[in-house]
Design an enzyme around this catalytic site. Structure first.
Site, short mmCIF file in Angstrom:
data_model
loop_
_atom_site.label_atom_id
_atom_site.label_comp_id
_atom_site.label_asym_id
_atom_site.label_seq_id
_atom_site.Cartn_x
_atom_site.Cartn_y
_atom_site.Cartn_z
N SER A 174 9.81 6.60 -12.59
CA SER A 174 9.99 5.15 -12.78
C SER A 174 8.65 4.44 -13.04
O SER A 174 8.65 3.29 -13.47
CB SER A 174 10.72 4.51 -11.59
OG SER A 174 9.91 4.49 -10.43
N HIS A 175 7.53 5.11 -12.80
CA HIS A 175 6.23 4.50 -13.09
C HIS A 175 5.34 5.44 -13.91
O HIS A 175 4.12 5.36 -13.86
CB HIS A 175 5.56 4.01 -11.79
CG HIS A 175 6.30 2.80 -11.27
ND1 HIS A 175 7.50 2.93 -10.60
CD2 HIS A 175 6.08 1.47 -11.40
CE1 HIS A 175 7.97 1.71 -10.32
NE2 HIS A 175 7.13 0.82 -10.79
N GLU A 206 13.97 2.11 -12.04
CA GLU A 206 15.12 3.04 -11.90
C GLU A 206 16.31 2.50 -12.67
O GLU A 206 17.08 3.25 -13.26
CB GLU A 206 15.50 3.20 -10.43
CG GLU A 206 14.55 4.04 -9.60
CD GLU A 206 14.53 5.50 -10.02
OE1 GLU A 206 15.47 5.97 -10.68
OE2 GLU A 206 13.52 6.17 -9.71
P1 NDP Z 1 12.28 5.63 -3.59
O1 NDP Z 1 13.50 5.03 -3.01
O2 NDP Z 1 12.42 6.64 -4.67
O3 NDP Z 1 11.38 6.27 -2.46
C1 NDP Z 1 10.91 5.51 -1.39
C2 NDP Z 1 10.13 6.32 -0.39
O4 NDP Z 1 11.04 7.00 0.45
C3 NDP Z 1 9.22 7.39 -0.99
O5 NDP Z 1 8.05 7.43 -0.22
C4 NDP Z 1 10.06 8.66 -0.85
O6 NDP Z 1 9.32 9.86 -0.79
C5 NDP Z 1 10.76 8.41 0.46
N1 NDP Z 1 12.02 9.12 0.59
C6 NDP Z 1 13.03 9.21 -0.32
N2 NDP Z 1 14.04 9.95 0.18
C7 NDP Z 1 13.66 10.33 1.43
C8 NDP Z 1 14.26 11.12 2.45
N3 NDP Z 1 15.46 11.65 2.30
N4 NDP Z 1 13.57 11.29 3.59
C9 NDP Z 1 12.35 10.76 3.77
N5 NDP Z 1 11.73 10.02 2.84
C10 NDP Z 1 12.38 9.80 1.69
O7 NDP Z 1 11.31 4.45 -4.13
P2 NDP Z 1 11.65 3.10 -4.88
O8 NDP Z 1 12.59 3.34 -6.01
O9 NDP Z 1 11.99 2.05 -3.90
O10 NDP Z 1 10.18 2.78 -5.47
C11 NDP Z 1 9.60 3.66 -6.42
C12 NDP Z 1 8.21 3.21 -6.77
O11 NDP Z 1 8.24 1.98 -7.46
C13 NDP Z 1 7.25 3.00 -5.60
O12 NDP Z 1 6.19 3.89 -5.80
C14 NDP Z 1 6.78 1.56 -5.71
O13 NDP Z 1 5.41 1.34 -5.43
C15 NDP Z 1 7.06 1.27 -7.18
N6 NDP Z 1 7.27 -0.16 -7.41
C16 NDP Z 1 6.28 -0.90 -7.97
C17 NDP Z 1 6.46 -2.25 -8.18
C18 NDP Z 1 5.37 -3.09 -8.74
O14 NDP Z 1 5.56 -4.30 -8.85
N7 NDP Z 1 4.23 -2.60 -9.07
C19 NDP Z 1 7.71 -2.92 -7.82
C20 NDP Z 1 8.65 -2.05 -7.20
C21 NDP Z 1 8.45 -0.72 -7.01
P3 NDP Z 1 9.32 10.88 -2.07
O15 NDP Z 1 8.56 10.16 -3.15
O16 NDP Z 1 8.65 12.11 -1.57
O17 NDP Z 1 10.76 11.11 -2.44
O1 PYC Z 2 9.99 -0.95 -10.82
O2 PYC Z 2 10.53 -2.83 -9.83
C1 PYC Z 2 9.78 -2.16 -10.54
C2 PYC Z 2 8.54 -2.76 -11.06
C3 PYC Z 2 8.30 -4.09 -11.26
C4 PYC Z 2 7.01 -4.17 -11.77
C5 PYC Z 2 6.53 -2.89 -11.82
N1 PYC Z 2 7.47 -2.04 -11.37
#
Ligand code: NDP
Ligand code: PYC
Length: 338
Positions: A46-47, A188
């Protein structure tokens, strides 16, 4: 069609070249290529490379300063390090501030890095890992742009506001979690749209406030906070601490300024570093050793630690290279030729 395997270095060179050709200076291009490659290396699609097009659109629209050189500002308070990204990407600003943040956290026990005036699109785990590598614990958070309805509401207001935490471990990858405070990252939803797949229920509502599993309707409507009112409150806390408190944009302000969610928003970021040794001084037990007992107990129940999947993917990529689909390789070639 079959996949192509590239080394981490080769992928970095390709992405860096795309951004250099698009007009970014070496500091900007290299730093954002590093986070995109790190995302592919760690299987965080996703990134990863799909974000290149968004970054290029943002550059073409004049919404990021291609020649920005981030500036470390004079320190008014010993534990607050401020870097102005000068309307460039947040990543080079973080790289500039990190060594100072580490030094300040070691001497004060706790310190914060404030990044202002930055264009932001990346995952935050790389940033807290910068702290754990130095033996520090840390938190990172930032707003985004209004795409998430507060729980009980029905229109976008909060951002997907990522929140990351890292804890150092000796001889092991750190304990790191990093998640959007929406049910899933917006990236996602976009990946589901591209793959023609329905969303799981409970991720989003359409523009009339009705639950939807259609990615197009979700992108036009509002995403939901993770954990209902709890995620909504954490998302709001991030708007307060990493938006209002640091004198930068909140997610609704960032969207108002940009006018679209197809480009990357401009706002700030807050990173807080803690020295476990300083906080536990004079108390019994070594904090890192005590943490290991907790991690063993979690694993002992058959649970996994957050980031374990990522670290496994990283080990595979470091050994075998990064595997990209034919479509992704075509995209990289096309973007370099454009
Ligand atoms: P996920 O829901 O994929 O994962 C969230 C965290 O939970 C990860 O650290 C993951 O580890 C962990 N995890 C997942 N499943 C389990 C499990 N069964 N047991 C234990 N830990 C678990 O992440 P999101 O979709 O919420 O976010 C993805 C990325 O998007 C993040 O890196 C975030 O920084 C980025 N993001 C950036 C934004 C921005 O504005 N710049 C905005 C929103 C999100 P693992 O990776 O090992 O699965
Ligand atoms: O995946 O939600 C997101 C996001 C927003 C800006 C960068 N990533």
């Amino acid at each position: 069609m079959s996949n192509t395997v590239l080394t981490i270095d080769a992928l970095h060179k390709r992405i860096d070249a795309i951004f250099r050709k698009a007009g970014l200076n070496a500091i900007q291009a290299s730093a954002i290529a590093r986070v995109i490659v790190a995302a592919e290396r760690d299987a965080c699609k996703s990134h990863g490379v799909y974000r290149i097009e968004g970054a290029l659109r943002t550059i073409k629209a004049g919404k990021v300063e291609p020649d920005a050189v981030p500036e470390l500002l004079p320190q008014d308070a010993p534990a607050i390090v401020k870097v102005n990204a000068k309307r460039g990407f947040a990543n080079p600003a973080f790289e500039l501030g990190l060594p100072v943040l580490i030094e300040r956290a070691r001497s004060c026990g706790v310190a914060a890095l404030v990044i202002n005036d930055a264009v932001h699109f990346s995952a935050l785990w790389a940033e807290v890992e910068g702290l754990t590598q130095a033996g520090l614990a840390g938190l990172a958070m930032c707003p985004s742009y209004a795409t998430v309805a507060p729980t009980g509401g029905n229109r976008p207001l909060l951002g997907t506001n990522p929140f990351a935490f890292g804890w150092p471990r000796e001889g092991q990858p750190p304990y790191v979690f990093d998640f959007a405070t929406s049910v899933a990252a917006r990236g996602e939803i976009e990946l589901h749209r591209r793959a023609g797949k329905a969303l799981p229920e409970g991720w989003a509502m359409d523009s009339d406030g009705r639950p939807t599993t259609d990615p197009e309707a979700a992108l036009a409507g509002a995403m939901l906070s993770f954990g209902g009112h709890k995620g909504s409150a954490i998302g709001t806390m991030i708007e307060l601490l990493a938006g209002i408190m640091i004198g930068d944009q909140t997610s609704p302000e960032a969207l108002d300024l940009l006018g679209t969610t197809t480009l990357f928003p401009s706002h700030g970021e807050l990173i807080i570093a803690f020295s476990p040794q300083a906080f536990s001084a004079g108390r019994p037990g070594n904090p890192l050793g005590r943490a290991e007992a907790l991690f063993e107990a979690i694993l002992g129940q058959g649970a996994r630690l957050p980031s374990q999947r990522r670290f496994l993917a990283r080990a595979t990529a470091e050994r075998d290279g990064i595997s990209l689909s034919a479509k992704e390789i075509e995209q990289l070639d096309r973007l370099l030729d454009e």
